[in-house]
Design a protein around this motif. Structure first.
Motif, PDB file in Angstrom:
ATOM      1  N   MET B   1      50.861  40.736  41.113  1.00  5.75           N
ATOM      2  CA  MET B   1      49.933  40.103  40.007  1.00  5.75           C
ATOM      3  C   MET B   1      50.890  39.890  39.098  1.00  5.75           C
ATOM      4  O   MET B   1      50.413  40.990  38.070  1.00  5.75           O
ATOM      5  CB  MET B   1      48.447  40.095  40.403  1.00  5.75           C
ATOM      6  N   THR B   2      51.083  39.164  39.097  1.00  3.16           N
ATOM      7  CA  THR B   2      52.144  38.875  37.017  1.00  3.16           C
ATOM      8  C   THR B   2      51.471  38.156  36.373  1.00  3.16           C
ATOM      9  O   THR B   2      49.729  37.692  36.766  1.00  3.16           O
ATOM     10  CB  THR B   2      52.914  36.823  37.370  1.00  3.16           C
ATOM     11  N   THR B   3      51.186  39.396  35.537  1.00  2.00           N
ATOM     12  CA  THR B   3      50.581  39.184  33.821  1.00  2.00           C
ATOM     13  C   THR B   3      51.264  38.168  33.239  1.00  2.00           C
ATOM     14  O   THR B   3      52.283  37.918  33.233  1.00  2.00           O
ATOM     15  CB  THR B   3      50.589  40.580  33.976  1.00  2.00           C
ATOM     16  N   ALA B  17      41.007  31.579  36.101  1.00  2.00           N
ATOM     17  CA  ALA B  17      41.471  31.688  37.331  1.00  2.00           C
ATOM     18  C   ALA B  17      42.565  33.428  38.367  1.00  2.00           C
ATOM     19  O   ALA B  17      42.576  33.546  39.005  1.00  2.00           O
ATOM     20  CB  ALA B  17      41.664  30.993  37.691  1.00  2.00           C
ATOM     21  N   ARG B  18      43.067  33.425  36.795  1.00  2.00           N
ATOM     22  CA  ARG B  18      43.433  35.280  37.108  1.00  2.00           C
ATOM     23  C   ARG B  18      43.084  36.061  37.011  1.00  2.00           C
ATOM     24  O   ARG B  18      43.342  37.132  37.201  1.00  2.00           O
ATOM     25  CB  ARG B  18      44.796  35.108  35.765  1.00  2.00           C
ATOM     26  N   LYS B  20      40.069  36.495  38.252  1.00  2.00           N
ATOM     27  CA  LYS B  20      39.006  36.778  38.847  1.00  2.00           C
ATOM     28  C   LYS B  20      39.974  36.945  40.192  1.00  2.00           C
ATOM     29  O   LYS B  20      39.645  37.936  41.412  1.00  2.00           O
ATOM     30  CB  LYS B  20      38.819  34.834  39.646  1.00  2.00           C
ATOM     31  N   ALA B  21      42.362  36.920  39.610  1.00  2.00           N
ATOM     32  CA  ALA B  21      42.070  37.070  40.985  1.00  2.00           C
ATOM     33  C   ALA B  21      42.589  38.717  40.500  1.00  2.00           C
ATOM     34  O   ALA B  21      43.777  39.417  41.353  1.00  2.00           O
ATOM     35  CB  ALA B  21      44.080  36.613  41.306  1.00  2.00           C
ATOM     36  N   GLY B  22      42.140  39.543  39.388  1.00  2.00           N
ATOM     37  CA  GLY B  22      42.327  40.515  38.984  1.00  2.00           C
ATOM     38  C   GLY B  22      43.419  41.360  38.159  1.00  2.00           C
ATOM     39  O   GLY B  22      44.077  42.149  37.982  1.00  2.00           O
ATOM     40  N   ASP B  23      43.354  39.958  37.499  1.00  2.00           N
ATOM     41  CA  ASP B  23      44.214  40.508  36.282  1.00  2.00           C
ATOM     42  C   ASP B  23      44.017  40.791  35.310  1.00  2.00           C
ATOM     43  O   ASP B  23      42.931  39.684  34.107  1.00  2.00           O
ATOM     44  CB  ASP B  23      44.625  38.773  36.021  1.00  2.00           C
ATOM     45  N   GLY B  68      33.095  37.387  39.533  1.00  2.00           N
ATOM     46  CA  GLY B  68      33.556  36.734  40.682  1.00  2.00           C
ATOM     47  C   GLY B  68      32.256  35.892  41.596  1.00  2.00           C
ATOM     48  O   GLY B  68      32.611  34.957  42.532  1.00  2.00           O
TER      49      GLY B  68
END
Lengths: 65, 193
Positions: B1-3, B17-18, B20-23, B68
């Motif tokens: 994942m890009t921070t 959105a980021r 939620k994707a784990g950022d 989430g």
């Protein structure tokens, strides 16, 4: 609504003051309230004091916490 | 994942959105963006710096846990603020006693409002009276008044933040303002006299 005894008219007017200040009052109620305010000095004073209360609250809001 | 690095300011939606994707960095940016306004609001509600900070911390933890499930039906700021208000309410219920000392240093914190010395004194005195009266309102009324009049939220926004209908919000606001006005009557009478 305000076509009733003075005591009840004042009570009804009191309930409308807050929405009146927020401009969230039906046009019909606004007209009736305006008429009542014009002839009732106690409700006029209530409106003035409520306006100053809300104004004070808004100024409190600009104070840093 | 890009921070997230330096660059154009990302919208809350993009950060959500980021996150939620784990950022983690995206969530930290959301936290940084929204924690201070929330702390200010909760301080107005609780009038207790520590309680406000605690509620913000709880809100952050809760938001992170439930991000989430955030569906984006309201703005992130609204959702986060609502979580914070609920946390503050829980704290207030636990404490159940948020009376403060009317002799506290309100006067010291209140800025000048006019150019004339008399106006300054009048404004400070009046705002202190408003603040003291606000502290004495029941929690529900105070919260409605703080959101609507002190913080400047619209009726719709304030109702949404509290999870109540607009009619209920207006009722609490009306009762709170009326109670405040009654508490300030002595002040108004003194001015006339």
């Amino acid at each position: 609504m305000l076509g009733i005894g003075k005591h009840r008219r004042c009570r009804k007017a009191g309930e409308l003051l807050s929405p009146y200040l927020d401009d969230e009052i039906a046009p019909k109620d606004r007209r009736r309230l305006s008429r009542h305010i014009a002839e009732c000095s106690s409700c006029r004073r209530l409106l003035t004091n409520l306006t100053r209360t809300v104004d004070g609250l808004r100024r409190v809001g600009t104070r840093p916490t | 994942m890009t921070t997230i690095g330096l660059g154009p300011r990302l919208s809350d939606d993009a950060l959500v959105a980021r996150a939620k994707a784990g950022d983690d960095a995206a969530f930290e940016m959301l936290a940084e963006r929204h924690s201070t306004p929330l702390r200010r609001l909760l301080y107005r509600m609780t009038r207790d710096c520590e309680a406000a900070k605690d509620a913000v911390q709880e809100a952050l933890a809760s938001a992170w846990r439930s991000l989430g499930r955030f569906e984006g039906r309201s703005r992130f700021s609204t959702w986060f603020t609502r979580i914070g208000i609920n946390a503050a309410y829980s704290g207030m219920r636990r404490e159940n006693e948020l009376l403060f000392d009317p002799q506290d240093d309100l006067h010291r914190d209140i800025p000048d409002w006019g150019n004339q010395p008399d106006e300054v004194f009048e404004s400070r005195e009046y705002l202190a009276a408003v603040d003291t009266a606000l502290q004495q309102l029941p929690d529900d009324y105070r919260t409605a008044v703080v959101l609507r009049d002190v913080q400047g939220y619209s009726t719709e926004e304030a109702a949404e933040l509290l999870g109540i209908g607009q009619r209920a919000l207006k009722s609490r606001l009306h009762r709170g303002r009326t109670a405040l006005r009654a508490r300030l009557d002595d002040h108004f009478a003194e001015e006339v006299g």
